[in-house]
Scaffold this active site. Structure first.
Site, PDB file in Angstrom:
ATOM      1  CB  CYS A 285      -0.988   0.005   1.153  1.00 32.71           C
ATOM      2  SG  CYS A 285      -0.244  -0.133   2.801  1.00 32.71           S
ATOM      3  CG  HIS A 312      -4.249   1.345   4.299  1.00 33.48           C
ATOM      4  ND1 HIS A 312      -3.514   0.635   3.371  1.00 33.48           N
ATOM      5  CD2 HIS A 312      -5.385   1.726   3.643  1.00 33.48           C
ATOM      6  CE1 HIS A 312      -4.194   0.575   2.227  1.00 33.48           C
ATOM      7  NE2 HIS A 312      -5.308   1.236   2.370  1.00 33.48           N
ATOM      8  CG  ASP A 329      -7.204   1.911  -0.889  1.00 30.22           C
ATOM      9  OD1 ASP A 329      -6.307   1.462  -1.617  1.00 30.22           O
ATOM     10  OD2 ASP A 329      -7.271   1.653   0.324  1.00 30.22           O
TER      11      ASP A 329
END
Length: 637
Positions: A285, A312, A329
């Site tokens: 990520c 994250h 995202d």
């Protein structure tokens, strides 16, 4: 005299400790007041033994310095020229008054009471955008505050990389921006034709196209790299030392992906430089959000990098047409689903901060519908310190901005504050667990939700009910296109609804899989699960109507010993049908007021058995095909 929260905290120390630290604090303050033009009195070195041993460990002491007006520099606390001397004097006098009382046997300030649990109606919202519990929290240590400050400062500096014009040009040379812009213009036109009052702008459609391209065509996820010698599977072992070239590209950490078969180590440097990521095009990520945010800026989208203290990161895009920031995202290929992490993944959020070229904003409250719970976890730093620090960083960054730009940023922040005050309810697309990463990795992080465990049904709870036009036409006609990941309500002016799970009634252990190598897409079982289920519900009773006839087309494919079982259920009547891609009729459902179309995926062989039963398998090169279609003619009940 009004006593500050920091002084109240300082007063909680034992009498002897308070007297000693008060003497030191008063010395710092009095030196500035007596010698306002002497630079040496405006700076306190953090490594100074007196500071580190007599002030640093004492609760409330450093917070008093912050409230006086001191700010953090790299190795010092500094009292800037712009700081308010009156504020310094106010805090100094409060400490002095308390010290005098204690020296004479009294106490003018009562210690703060333990914090009470804050209800949603009790929280307030200061200018930085973070609701603060009305009662004081446990004070944080200077070490915790300084570590947090380093995180804020480094992220705030790192986002300036995205403003490098040469780097943006390099990104544009890789991104198929003309193709993405054309597709976005086409979809905007379709949306305007379907709904003349549609208020969406080109930015929303462009970012959806960019997300799709980035996830499906450009970047790839790394669990463990295949062995670079034999091509076999590897396991993440102890870290390796970074090389000079690794460090040049910001890879201070290098993973050792070790092959048990040939005993060979494959290096995986965790690059932090977005320029290098344009070449490697892989990572987790951190790499995804870093490179994707650069791509957004390269296309002229106003973007900011979002850091979450529970490990994250993602991106936000500003929508001028909606006058708000949109959650994006790239790992999950999702847009505007901010509750995905707390509700879907089960994250216990505490701090979520947005970093752009112009400002830092605490956006935690956009990503939570459980504000009181979040407040109990925000113990790393004091809220007053965080507010003060964010304001200081913003002031320092924005001093070169025009008055108009400063006004625009202030107006945007006010809009955000209004949004933060009222927690939202989860949408269907925010209920699923994480898709990116291996099942073991997701389970270890606790980010699977229920969808990947196979233990319970995820209720997306969407129900198709007839619109006014569908009632008038006595027809509900729905199609789903897997390649576009889009539903179309053909019978309702061709209304388009993105995301495979947006219109789902229930789902259990299923997700949308994109095979970039084969250019195929389909819905499959979650990795590691034995059974996957999904259903769609249609209800006509609220409209006073019932079914006259039903036709359904569903496509599914199996490999090895896998199975897909399709059925239509209405009341106690259940009818199985094949998912062979052909339209089928169901006369037995005539007269029913509702129906559920459902599929169950099972079977398969080996470690990839989850992949052997597939719904809606479709080529990304043939985006016009229909994967699932339901046509229901209606009559009055």
């Amino acid at each position: 005299m009004v006593v500050s929260p920091a002084v109240k905290t300082l007063c909680e120390n034992p009498n002897e400790v308070f007297i000693d630290v008060a003497k030191l604090l008063l010395t710092y303050a009095d030196n500035i007041l007596r010698y306002p033009n002497e630079e040496k009195y405006r700076s306190i070195r953090i490594g100074n033994p007196t500071f580190s041993t007599k002030l640093l460990p004492i609760k409330g002491a450093v917070e008093c310095l912050f409230e006086m007006g001191f700010e953090e520099a790299e190795t010092h606390l500094v009292f800037p020229k712009s700081a308010s001397v009156e504020q310094l004097r106010l805090i100094r006098d409060s400490i002095a008054a308390e010290r005098d009382q204690r020296l004479h046997g009294g106490c003018s300030v009562q210690p703060a009471a333990p914090p009470a649990a804050a209800s949603a109606s009790e929280s307030s919202t200061p200018a930085s955008g973070q609701p603060v519990a009305p009662s004081a929290q446990q004070p944080s240590s200077l070490e915790s505050s300084m570590n947090f400050f380093v995180t804020l400062q480094s992220n705030f500096q790192d986002v300036m990389q995205y403003e490098n014009t040469e780097l943006q040009q390099k990104a544009r040379s890789i991104i198929p921006h003309l193709e993405l812009s054309s597709a976005a213009q086409h979809k905007l036109k379709e949306a305007k034709e379907a709904d003349p009052e549609c208020k969406l702008g080109i930015e929303e459609f462009l970012v959806l196209e960019l997300l799709r391209w980035f996830k499906q065509d450009f970047f790839s996820w790394v669990n463990c790299l295949p062995c670079s010698r034999c091509g076999g599977p590897t396991q993440n072992a102890h870290s390796l030392s970074p090389s000079a070239d690794d460090l040049r590209w910001g890879a201070h950490r290098v993973e050792n992906h070790f092959c048990q078969s040939c005993q060979f180590s494959t290096r995986f440097p965790r690059y932090n430089d977005p320029e290098k990521l344009l070449e490697t095009r892989r990572g987790r990520c951190g790499e995804w959000a870093n490179c994707f945010t650069l791509c957004c800026r390269a296309l002229g989208l106003e973007a900011r990098y979002i850091w979450d203290s529970t490990d994250h990161v993602w991106t936000e895009i500003y929508s001028p047409s909606q006058r708000r920031w949109l959650h994006c995202d790239s790992c999950e290929n999702v847009c505007d689903k901010p509750l995905l992490y707390e509700v879907g993944w089960g994250k216990k959020l505490a701090y979520v901060l947005a970093f752009s070229k112009d400002q830092v904003v605490d956006v935690t409250w956009r990503y939570s519908c459980k504000h009181p719970e979040v407040l109990t976890r925000r113990t790393r730093v004091q809220e007053a310190w965080l507010l003060h620090t964010i304001n200081g960083l913003n002031t320092s960054r924005q001093h070169v901005l025009s008055p108009d730009r400063k006004r625009e940023l202030t107006e945007r922040l006010l809009v955000e504050l209004v949004e933060f005050i009222s927690p939202k309810k989860p949408k269907p697309g925010e209920l699923g667990g994480r898709n990116s990463g291996s099942l073991a990795w997701r389970l270890a992080r606790g980010e699977t939700g229920d969808a990947d465990t196979g233990t319970s049904t995820q209720a997306a709870a969407f129900v198709f009910t007839p619109s006014e036009k569908e009632k008038s036409d006595r027809l509900l006609h729905m199609r789903y296109n897997a390649a576009k990941d889009q539903y179309c309500r053909v019978s309702s002016d061709s209304e388009m609804i993105p995301d495979w799970d947006r219109c789902v009634w229930t789902k259990e252990s299923v997700f949308r899989k994109v095979e970039n190598d084969w250019q195929m897409v389909y819905i499959a079982r979650a990795e590691g699960s034995t059974v996957g289920r999904i259903s769609w519900k249609f209800d006509f009773a609220p409209a006073g109507m019932k079914i006259e006839s039903v036709s359904i087309m569903a496509s599914s494919q199996t490999f090895h010993s896998a199975n897909v079982c399709w059925h239509v259920r209405s009341g106690k009547t259940t009818t199985e049908f094949s998912g062979d891609g052909k339209m089928q009729s169901f006369p037995s459902l005539s007269g029913s007021s509702e129906l559920i179309v459902a599929a169950e995926l099972s079977g398969g062989e080996g470690d990839n058995s989850w992949q052997h039963s597939q719904l809606f398998r479709q080529s990304l090169k043939e985006p016009e095909s229909t994967s699932f279609e339901v046509i229901i003619h209606l009559q009055d009940a």
